[in-house]
Write a protein that holds these residues in place. Structure first.
Motif, PDB file in Angstrom:
ATOM      1  N   GLY A 107       0.814  -1.211   0.000  1.00 58.64           N
ATOM      2  CA  GLY A 107       0.000   0.000   0.000  1.00 58.64           C
ATOM      3  C   GLY A 107       0.846   1.259   0.000  1.00 58.64           C
ATOM      4  O   GLY A 107       0.557   2.217  -0.724  1.00 58.64           O
ATOM      5  N   GLY A 108       1.909   1.256   0.798  1.00 60.61           N
ATOM      6  CA  GLY A 108       2.800   2.419   0.831  1.00 60.61           C
ATOM      7  C   GLY A 108       3.482   2.649  -0.504  1.00 60.61           C
ATOM      8  O   GLY A 108       3.599   3.796  -0.977  1.00 60.61           O
ATOM      9  N   ALA A 109       3.924   1.574  -1.144  1.00 58.54           N
ATOM     10  CA  ALA A 109       4.569   1.695  -2.456  1.00 58.54           C
ATOM     11  C   ALA A 109       3.587   2.229  -3.496  1.00 58.54           C
ATOM     12  O   ALA A 109       3.940   3.078  -4.328  1.00 58.54           O
ATOM     13  CB  ALA A 109       5.127   0.346  -2.891  1.00 58.54           C
ATOM     14  N   LEU A 110       2.354   1.756  -3.434  1.00 59.23           N
ATOM     15  CA  LEU A 110       1.338   2.229  -4.375  1.00 59.23           C
ATOM     16  C   LEU A 110       1.034   3.707  -4.141  1.00 59.23           C
ATOM     17  O   LEU A 110       0.939   4.485  -5.089  1.00 59.23           O
ATOM     18  CB  LEU A 110       0.062   1.390  -4.239  1.00 59.23           C
ATOM     19  CG  LEU A 110      -1.045   1.699  -5.228  1.00 59.23           C
ATOM     20  CD1 LEU A 110      -0.599   1.405  -6.658  1.00 59.23           C
ATOM     21  CD2 LEU A 110      -2.285   0.886  -4.898  1.00 59.23           C
ATOM     22  N   ALA A 111       0.885   4.091  -2.877  1.00 58.67           N
ATOM     23  CA  ALA A 111       0.621   5.502  -2.568  1.00 58.67           C
ATOM     24  C   ALA A 111       1.777   6.375  -3.044  1.00 58.67           C
ATOM     25  O   ALA A 111       1.564   7.450  -3.611  1.00 58.67           O
ATOM     26  CB  ALA A 111       0.391   5.675  -1.068  1.00 58.67           C
ATOM     27  N   PHE A 112       3.009   5.918  -2.841  1.00 59.94           N
ATOM     28  CA  PHE A 112       4.176   6.672  -3.292  1.00 59.94           C
ATOM     29  C   PHE A 112       4.195   6.790  -4.809  1.00 59.94           C
ATOM     30  O   PHE A 112       4.573   7.824  -5.361  1.00 59.94           O
ATOM     31  CB  PHE A 112       5.468   6.021  -2.786  1.00 59.94           C
ATOM     32  CG  PHE A 112       6.700   6.738  -3.232  1.00 59.94           C
ATOM     33  CD1 PHE A 112       7.064   7.946  -2.656  1.00 59.94           C
ATOM     34  CD2 PHE A 112       7.485   6.224  -4.252  1.00 59.94           C
ATOM     35  CE1 PHE A 112       8.191   8.631  -3.078  1.00 59.94           C
ATOM     36  CE2 PHE A 112       8.611   6.898  -4.691  1.00 59.94           C
ATOM     37  CZ  PHE A 112       8.977   8.105  -4.093  1.00 59.94           C
ATOM     38  N   SER A 113       3.771   5.735  -5.497  1.00 55.10           N
ATOM     39  CA  SER A 113       3.784   5.759  -6.965  1.00 55.10           C
ATOM     40  C   SER A 113       2.856   6.851  -7.517  1.00 55.10           C
ATOM     41  O   SER A 113       3.043   7.310  -8.637  1.00 55.10           O
ATOM     42  CB  SER A 113       3.405   4.409  -7.539  1.00 55.10           C
ATOM     43  OG  SER A 113       2.015   4.159  -7.388  1.00 55.10           O
TER      44      SER A 113
END
Length: 195
Positions: free
Chosen positions: A182-188
């Motif tokens: 989820g964090g990686a997706l939000a950062f993307s």
């Protein structure tokens, strides 16, 4: 590897092999037929990382936090089709790219927090973002046979949601993995907003 993941891999391989003969015809300069429209529509959601990530994320989030699990993916696919029809028709939908970036941010945060919500709210969140994803697809695919491209897009998107659900089920009990994804997706979403 679990049985569900093996089944998904087999189904995905079969679908891609079935579409493979038409890929060469999907390039510009060829006559557009219903078959090439179907192939172009099917492959279109798979070719943009932002769309691919968002559709997988809806499935993962649904498996982890939405009940019934099929609700958000179904709402997404239905409203994606509506947005695509708007795009095919040349209707200008404002703020498409910022809303696609926002979809990655929101889905990433929902996944990282493993946040569920009432079924109507989950369907609404998926639906709102789906219209913008569909409008982007439809406007980018102008000139392809509309109904066959739409059918292919719906099939490709549903496949991605299904893959996301299977991934989400595989992530069950792995909170650190859910939060990391989820964090990686939000950062993307920041990267999508910059492009």
């Amino acid at each position: 590897m679990t049985q569900k993941i093996q089944t998904l891999i087999k189904l995905s391989t079969c679908a891609l092999m079935a579409a493979a003969p038409t890929w060469a015809l999907a390039h510009t300069g060829h006559d557009h037929s219903a078959l090439t429209g179907l192939a172009e529509g099917f492959l279109h959601p798979l070719t943009g990382l932002d769309h691919l990530a968002a559709m997988l994320a809806v499935g993962v989030w649904s498996a982890i936090a939405v009940r019934p699990v099929w609700l958000a993916p179904l709402a997404f696919v239905l409203m994606l089709a509506l947005g695509a029809v708007l795009g095919f028709a040349g209707v200008h939908v404002p703020a498409v790219e910022p809303m696609i970036a926002a979809s990655l941010l929101v889905m990433g945060l929902l996944l990282a927090w493993r946040r569920g919500m009432p079924w109507a709210a989950a369907a609404a969140v998926a639906s709102v973002f789906a219209v913008f994803h569909g409008a982007a697809h439809g406007s980018e695919m102008a000139g392809t046979p509309t109904w066959s491209a739409l059918a292919g897009m719906v099939m490709g998107s549903a496949l991605l949601h299904g893959a996301g659900v299977l991934i989400g089920q595989h992530m069950a009990g792995r909170v650190w993995l859910q939060r990391s994804a989820g964090g990686a997706l939000a950062f993307s979403s920041l990267l999508v907003g910059l492009v």
